[in-house]
Design an enzyme around this catalytic site. Sequence first.
Site, short mmCIF file in Angstrom:
data_model
loop_
_atom_site.label_atom_id
_atom_site.label_comp_id
_atom_site.label_asym_id
_atom_site.label_seq_id
_atom_site.Cartn_x
_atom_site.Cartn_y
_atom_site.Cartn_z
N GLU A 123 7.32 -21.64 8.57
CA GLU A 123 7.71 -20.73 9.65
C GLU A 123 8.74 -21.35 10.59
O GLU A 123 9.34 -20.65 11.40
CB GLU A 123 6.49 -20.30 10.45
CG GLU A 123 5.85 -21.40 11.28
CD GLU A 123 4.67 -20.89 12.08
OE1 GLU A 123 4.79 -20.85 13.32
OE2 GLU A 123 3.66 -20.50 11.48
N GLU A 125 0.80 -1.22 0.00
CA GLU A 125 0.00 0.00 0.00
C GLU A 125 0.84 1.27 0.00
O GLU A 125 0.31 2.36 -0.23
CB GLU A 125 -0.93 -0.01 1.21
CG GLU A 125 -2.05 -1.07 1.09
CD GLU A 125 -2.89 -1.19 2.34
OE1 GLU A 125 -2.46 -0.68 3.40
OE2 GLU A 125 -3.97 -1.80 2.27
#
Length: 265
Positions: free
Chosen positions: A108, A77
């Site tokens: 992860e 963004e």
Amino acid sequence: MTTESPSEYNHLETLPTAELLAGMNQLDQTVPLAVSRALPQLERLVEATVARLRAGGRLFYIGAGTSGRLGVVDASECPPTFGVPAGLVVGIIAGGDLAIRQAVEGAEDDAEQAWVDLQARDVNEKDVLVGIAASGRTPYVIGGLQRARRQGLATGAIVCNPGSAVAAAAEFPVEVVTGPEFVTGSTRLKAGTAQKLVLNMLTTATMIRLGRVKGNKMVDMQLSNLKLVERGERMLMDELGIAHAEAAELLRQHGSVRAALAARQ
């Protein structure tokens, strides 16, 4: 591990929808207060980020699951909002871009992979690395921060448990202790909301400090759709006291709100 503590609510499957929603909403109202307690820590991270970006560095996020996705969203963004290059703020998620849309099992847990992913982007000592992990114990994030710190990068963290390994690995940790979730352990709820708020504040404050906002307006935003073009026209109308037709022509000629303002001031 307060994020793993039992929920204050129980027998959720027996509750009517109205009570489920009210319960979640009640807990969500505690999140901004938790963020407010971490503002001094966040201030230090913002100042470090501004200094590195002014010197030609970049901001990187690493995370897994919800935390990684939030970092990718925040990074994506920044170019349309502030007109910065796409590579200035970069979100990296454990498991690669596939993990943005679906879980990549075990990604992860690899403590070495984050540094491999970062090296592929040619990170260096000018850059900032922020690890995002609600639990504060994600190996992918811990390993990335530890290696980056040894290599001279500025390191930050956004976690939702106190005294975590992720926070210990970072020079500028931000600990937003959100407590038990509505559904026990579901950190995409309060913890995810807290992380989103902190990411909003980190990049917005940084971009303001870097001069990417004038007054209170996004004068460098990309005019990539009709809504943003119309917003730019309104900015010019308000700032210059001109009619819509003149604002539209001025924006068309100069290509950005900032350039249009500079041409008239």
